[in-house]
Design a protein around this motif. Structure first.
Motif, PDB file in Angstrom:
ATOM      1  N   PHE A  25      -6.153  21.616  62.879  1.00 54.60           N
ATOM      2  CA  PHE A  25      -4.756  21.406  63.264  1.00 54.60           C
ATOM      3  C   PHE A  25      -4.701  20.303  64.307  1.00 54.60           C
ATOM      4  N   HIS A  82      11.952  24.257  66.688  1.00 58.36           N
ATOM      5  CA  HIS A  82      10.892  23.343  67.152  1.00 58.36           C
ATOM      6  C   HIS A  82      10.749  22.246  66.106  1.00 58.36           C
ATOM      7  N   GLU A  84       8.143  20.120  65.545  1.00 57.72           N
ATOM      8  CA  GLU A  84       6.831  19.716  65.058  1.00 57.72           C
ATOM      9  C   GLU A  84       6.759  19.926  63.530  1.00 57.72           C
ATOM     10  N   ASP A  86       4.827  21.050  61.308  1.00 61.60           N
ATOM     11  CA  ASP A  86       4.381  22.274  60.619  1.00 61.60           C
ATOM     12  C   ASP A  86       5.546  23.255  60.434  1.00 61.60           C
ATOM     13  N   HIS A  87       6.626  23.072  61.172  1.00 61.39           N
ATOM     14  CA  HIS A  87       7.826  23.912  61.001  1.00 61.39           C
ATOM     15  C   HIS A  87       9.030  23.107  60.545  1.00 61.39           C
ATOM     16  N   HIS A 149       6.176  24.354  73.026  1.00 60.06           N
ATOM     17  CA  HIS A 149       5.372  23.487  73.870  1.00 60.06           C
ATOM     18  C   HIS A 149       5.791  22.027  73.762  1.00 60.06           C
ATOM     19  N   ASP A 168       6.508  28.837  67.945  1.00 60.12           N
ATOM     20  CA  ASP A 168       5.069  28.883  68.267  1.00 60.12           C
ATOM     21  C   ASP A 168       4.705  29.972  69.287  1.00 60.12           C
ATOM     22  N   TYR A 193      -4.970  31.119  70.732  1.00 57.70           N
ATOM     23  CA  TYR A 193      -3.792  30.275  70.474  1.00 57.70           C
ATOM     24  C   TYR A 193      -3.088  29.934  71.789  1.00 57.70           C
ATOM     25  N   HIS A 224       3.802  31.311  63.324  1.00 58.26           N
ATOM     26  CA  HIS A 224       2.423  31.325  62.827  1.00 58.26           C
ATOM     27  C   HIS A 224       1.892  32.752  62.958  1.00 58.26           C
TER      28      HIS A 224
HETATM   29 FE1  FEO Z   1       4.089  23.245  67.725  1.00 62.49          FE
HETATM   30 FE2  FEO Z   1       3.387  25.281  65.158  1.00 62.49          FE
HETATM   31  O1  FEO Z   1       3.956  23.715  65.931  1.00 62.49           O
END
Ligand code: FEO
Length: 394
Positions: A25, A82, A84, A86-87, A149, A168, A193, A224
């Motif tokens: 990741f 968020h 980023e 991945d989402h 974050h 997250d 994590y 996640h």
């Molecule tokens: Fe900060 Fe799961 O992306």
């Protein structure tokens, strides 16, 4: 084909996907158990909402899952907790194939949605702390969670169902299990994590916990890993980790070329352990950075062992020291051990990297070649001093 869609609370469906085979990741974080991108569909009396989307490449899978519950085009709101990818990576797809959907985000999130996903401003609803959206018998309330974050982050709370969607926060990287009680290594994965993602933002995380404490929460549905039907446990872990409370514990990370630095490390480890200190030893060359991040969460001391290569730190030690500094661990003390062949430099470079942090370098020993009996004696003295600090501190 029957799709794995779960109703996690009345009218609230997990429509996320599992990425079983992802192993890295951010080109940084190892994922030994893969991960999941959890998206949630909320079916209201008037409107339907989607909480977060999925990593690029999984959009069709997400759409099929949504379609198995409601008409995909019926989604009125896409909540982007968020940005980023991945989402947020599925946002362009969802916005393209739903005619009326509006994207819901913070002010900073709106900007990120335009930059990353090309969402036009007229399709964005900007929300701030405590704003609500009524879906018809289901109320979304938004909680500012900036810097958890990224700067644009927020949480969404579904009032009637008492479900928190913190993206997250409270997440973990694993594709295994669905509910929290189905994941054997839950505390360890959650801590790992936290160390990798949330530790540098402990102050912001504490503020978020204070807000969460005022809510009634039955389920925490992060983006996640497992869904938490025992939310109190996770909140308690985070309360502990965000305070930066350390244990009588030393994280020892080292690399060695001809075993001289390793011999120095062996001596310090022996003494620390003899004092009852919980030692976590990692040879950087064959360790998982995630395990190191996990142990940074509550280690009181860090011992770095690294030889000099070409006038400075061995490159893989440089990588780990830089990463440790960036993660802002709560450790209070450090010791540095190093061997060189024909000229030093590793200790100086490591001390310079640690200098801006609050970590006190209790001592550093740099030697030429393998350690002699006198060198071992110096290491023992340093270990005694470090042990005293670790044991007497709280
Ligand atoms: Fe900060 Fe799961 O992306």
């Amino acid at each position: 084909m029957k799709l794995d869609v779960r109703e996690i609370s009345g009218g609230v469906y997990w429509v996320g996907v599992k990425d079983w085979w992802r192993r890295l990741f951010d080109a940084l974080i190892p994922l030994p158990y893969g991960t999941s991108y959890n998206a949630y569909l909320i079916r209201g009396g008037k409107n339907n909402a989607l909480i977060d989307t999925v990593n690029p490449g999984f959009e069709d899978h997400l759409a099929a899952k949504i379609q198995s519950v409601v008409d995909f085009d019926s989604i009125a709101y896409v909540v982007m907790n968020h940005a980023e990818p991945d989402h947020g990576g599925g946002i362009p797809y969802v916005m393209r194939y739903t005619k009326k959907a509006k994207l819901v985000a913070t002010e900073k999130g709106a900007k990120a949605a335009q930059v990353y996903y090309g969402v036009p401003s007229e399709r964005i609803v900007i929300v701030k702390e405590s704003d609500t959206i009524d879906l018809g018998g289901k109320t979304l309330r938004f909680i500012d969670a900036s810097w958890l974050h990224w700067p644009e982050t927020m949480f969404t709370y579904l009032v009637e169902n008492k479900v928190l969607f913190p993206c997250d926060f409270f997440g973990m990287h694993t594709a295994f299990g669905f509910w929290d009680d189905e994941v054997d290594q839950l505390p360890s994965l959650a801590k790992r994590y936290f160390g990798e993602i949330m530790m540098p933002f402990r102050k912001m995380a504490q503020k978020a916990i204070e807000k969460i404490e005022k809510l009634e929460i039955d389920v925490i549905a992060p983006s996640h890993g497992p869904v938490h039907r025992h939310p109190r446990k996770m909140i308690e872990y985070y309360e502990k980790w965000t305070t930066g409370r350390t244990e009588k514990k030393a994280l020892v990370v080292y690399t060695t070329m001809w075993n001289s630095t390793a011999a120095m490390v062996d001596t310090i480890v022996e003494v620390l352990q003899a004092h009852g200190i919980d030692v976590r030893l990692y040879n950087i060359a064959n360790s998982d950075i995630g395990n190191i991040a996990e142990d940074l969460v509550d280690s009181r001391a860090i011992v770095l062992g690294a030889p000099t290569v070409l006038g400075g730190l061995h490159p893989i030690a440089l990588y780990v020291v830089s990463l440790m500094k960036a993660l802002k661990p709560p450790a209070k003390y450090a010791a540095i051990l190093s061997s060189y062949g024909w000229g030093g430099g590793a200790v100086k470079q490591a001390a310079e990297i640690l200098e801006p942090t609050k970590i006190e370098v209790v001592g550093a020993i740099e030697i030429n070649g393998p350690p002699t009996a006198a060198d071992h004696e110096k290491i023992v003295q340093l270990a005694e001093e470090l042990s005293k600090k670790i044991m007497s501190d709280q």
